[in-house]
Design an enzyme around this catalytic site. Sequence first.
Site, short mmCIF file in Angstrom:
data_model
loop_
_atom_site.label_atom_id
_atom_site.label_comp_id
_atom_site.label_asym_id
_atom_site.label_seq_id
_atom_site.Cartn_x
_atom_site.Cartn_y
_atom_site.Cartn_z
N TYR A 41 -0.47 -26.58 43.02
CA TYR A 41 -1.56 -26.91 43.94
C TYR A 41 -2.39 -28.09 43.46
CZ TYR A 41 -0.77 -22.13 45.76
OH TYR A 41 -0.24 -20.97 46.27
N HIS A 101 6.70 -19.29 40.50
CA HIS A 101 6.31 -19.72 41.84
C HIS A 101 7.48 -19.67 42.83
CE1 HIS A 101 3.26 -22.54 44.05
NE2 HIS A 101 3.79 -21.66 44.85
#
Length: 269
Positions: A41, A101
């Site tokens: 992110y 992830h």
Amino acid sequence: MSDLPAIGLGTWQNTDPETCAQSVRTALEAGYRHIDTAQYYGNEEAVGEGIARADVPREEVFVGSKVHAEKFGLAHDEVIEGLEVTLDRLNLDYLDLLYVHWPVGNYDAAETMPAFDELVDRELIDHVGVCNFGVDLLDEAMDHLESPLFAHQAETHPLLQQDELVGHAQDNDYHHIAYSPLARGNVFDISEITDIAEKHGVSASQVSLAWLLSRENVSVVPKATGEDHIRDNFAAKDLELDDEDVEAIQNIEQTERYVSRDGAPWLEA
């Protein structure tokens, strides 16, 4: 902190440093106790700043982040290095939860998951999680873990109900965490959702989140930046849908997936 708050703050695409830090602070001071971020992110520093600014003790905040194949890699030593960088960015001594992830790139359960066990043993993380896995990959990951799998995070909302994944979480006693729980805003266009919202005098966001929270072992991490949206989402924990509401949402026939990437498990099926 061993339990997982029902509603957390998602921070994907919240990349302006000041906006991100302020939204994290606002959420924590509004009652949130779960903050979700990721290496990918690009906002871990801002998330850490928001946690530091909030008038909430660190031990009361459940913080999760994610290691990514394209950032540091998912080989054993790369996971260790990635977590150390994440802690430095967040300015924290430990994480409550660390995820894989995506099961892509150099992910290999036999090498990647033991690194998570090592991080637990070193008390740098409390819990182990994965994201965007299928059932077979979840079983494989658990086979290579000594620590219990604590959570699986996956896109889940009324247009992608993920019954198989939720059932696997229930059967194996770990948390299913719904990301993009508002279907990228598309819940506002679903008549079943908006009708129920009107019936209860609440927002469509609250209806979607409350429906997810009515499912055993499910929690949610909706993204929000403004205070009104942050508070509106959090109010979903107090909304009780009746059986008719739940059934109406379960029977939505439209299916849409909004998040994918090369190598995603569902593309290989």
